[in-house]
Design a protein around this motif. Structure first.
Motif, mmCIF file in Angstrom:
data_model
loop_
_atom_site.group_PDB
_atom_site.id
_atom_site.type_symbol
_atom_site.label_atom_id
_atom_site.label_comp_id
_atom_site.label_asym_id
_atom_site.label_seq_id
_atom_site.Cartn_x
_atom_site.Cartn_y
_atom_site.Cartn_z
ATOM 1 N N ARG A 154 -22.479 55.751 24.522
ATOM 2 C CA ARG A 154 -23.546 54.933 25.151
ATOM 3 C C ARG A 154 -24.725 54.760 24.494
ATOM 4 O O ARG A 154 -25.061 55.670 23.671
ATOM 5 N N CYS A 155 -25.500 53.858 24.575
ATOM 6 C CA CYS A 155 -26.886 53.482 23.892
ATOM 7 C C CYS A 155 -27.706 54.573 24.357
ATOM 8 O O CYS A 155 -27.902 54.539 25.683
ATOM 9 N N ARG A 156 -28.394 55.115 23.589
ATOM 10 C CA ARG A 156 -29.329 56.213 24.016
ATOM 11 C C ARG A 156 -30.695 55.450 24.828
ATOM 12 O O ARG A 156 -31.220 56.144 25.766
ATOM 13 N N ALA B 81 -34.602 48.915 15.894
ATOM 14 C CA ALA B 81 -33.405 48.581 17.076
ATOM 15 C C ALA B 81 -32.309 49.555 16.758
ATOM 16 O O ALA B 81 -31.763 49.900 17.641
ATOM 17 N N VAL B 82 -31.992 49.441 15.379
ATOM 18 C CA VAL B 82 -30.767 50.464 15.112
ATOM 19 C C VAL B 82 -31.093 52.006 15.515
ATOM 20 O O VAL B 82 -30.264 52.705 16.116
ATOM 21 N N THR B 83 -32.328 52.279 15.233
ATOM 22 C CA THR B 83 -32.652 53.728 15.498
ATOM 23 C C THR B 83 -32.937 53.951 17.020
ATOM 24 O O THR B 83 -32.290 55.076 17.435
ATOM 25 N N VAL B 84 -33.554 53.164 17.650
ATOM 26 C CA VAL B 84 -33.885 53.372 19.059
ATOM 27 C C VAL B 84 -32.416 53.258 19.959
ATOM 28 O O VAL B 84 -32.279 53.869 21.056
ATOM 29 N N HIS B 85 -31.532 52.348 19.649
ATOM 30 C CA HIS B 85 -30.466 52.006 20.377
ATOM 31 C C HIS B 85 -29.194 52.604 19.643
ATOM 32 O O HIS B 85 -28.155 51.935 19.630
ATOM 33 N N ALA B 86 -29.498 53.832 19.175
ATOM 34 C CA ALA B 86 -28.282 54.729 18.761
ATOM 35 C C ALA B 86 -27.403 55.307 19.667
ATOM 36 O O ALA B 86 -27.706 55.117 21.016
ATOM 37 N N ALA B 87 -26.219 55.710 19.165
ATOM 38 C CA ALA B 87 -25.184 56.128 20.278
ATOM 39 C C ALA B 87 -25.484 57.722 20.740
ATOM 40 O O ALA B 87 -25.961 58.480 20.058
ATOM 41 N N ILE C 114 -22.969 42.536 30.967
ATOM 42 C CA ILE C 114 -23.992 41.747 30.545
ATOM 43 C C ILE C 114 -23.694 41.177 29.404
ATOM 44 O O ILE C 114 -24.074 40.123 28.877
ATOM 45 N N ASP C 115 -22.895 41.853 28.506
ATOM 46 C CA ASP C 115 -22.829 41.202 27.054
ATOM 47 C C ASP C 115 -22.124 39.929 27.176
ATOM 48 O O ASP C 115 -22.222 39.093 26.446
ATOM 49 N N ASP C 116 -20.946 40.065 28.068
ATOM 50 C CA ASP C 116 -20.331 38.851 28.131
ATOM 51 C C ASP C 116 -20.936 37.617 28.588
ATOM 52 O O ASP C 116 -20.751 36.510 28.287
ATOM 53 N N ILE C 117 -21.940 38.080 29.717
ATOM 54 C CA ILE C 117 -22.975 36.674 30.288
ATOM 55 C C ILE C 117 -23.968 36.259 29.124
ATOM 56 O O ILE C 117 -24.025 35.169 28.977
ATOM 57 N N PRO D 124 -21.736 49.828 20.546
ATOM 58 C CA PRO D 124 -23.188 49.585 20.061
ATOM 59 C C PRO D 124 -23.600 48.421 21.088
ATOM 60 O O PRO D 124 -22.940 47.578 21.325
ATOM 61 N N CYS D 125 -24.714 48.578 21.632
ATOM 62 C CA CYS D 125 -25.127 47.556 22.402
ATOM 63 C C CYS D 125 -25.941 46.450 21.706
ATOM 64 O O CYS D 125 -25.765 46.307 20.497
#
Length: 84
Positions: free
Chosen positions: A42-44, A28-34, A4-7, A51-52
């Motif tokens: 993976r993103c939590r 965003a950084v807090t919610v999308h932590a590893a 999805i990142d490539d697209i 990183p997402c």
């Protein structure tokens, strides 16, 4: 198959970073932590490879605001400590 990142590519940065943008970026950084998974980090929040997109966007916004890596980590730690 493309990821999805490539697209979708990277999320655009705001033309200038406001205090509100900083608040959103820290969130965003807090919610999308590893989170560690058998196949790697993976993103939590959305289980994308870490990183997402939103985590990267948040870090880019904070860097554009002039924050160092150490300052970003301090903001994230402060936000994480506030969560119940």
């Amino acid at each position: 198959m493309d990821s999805i990142d490539d697209i979708l590519g990277e999320l655009p940065l705001p033309p200038y970073v406001t205090a509100e943008d900083v608040t959103f970026a820290v969130k965003a950084v807090t919610v999308h932590a590893a989170e560690q998974w058998p196949d790697g980090p993976r993103c939590r929040n959305d289980r994308a490879p870490h990183p997402c997109r939103l985590h990267r966007w948040g870090r880019r916004v904070l860097t554009r605001r002039g924050l160092s890596e150490r300052e970003i980590e301090a903001l994230v730690a402060e936000q994480t400590a506030r969560q119940p």
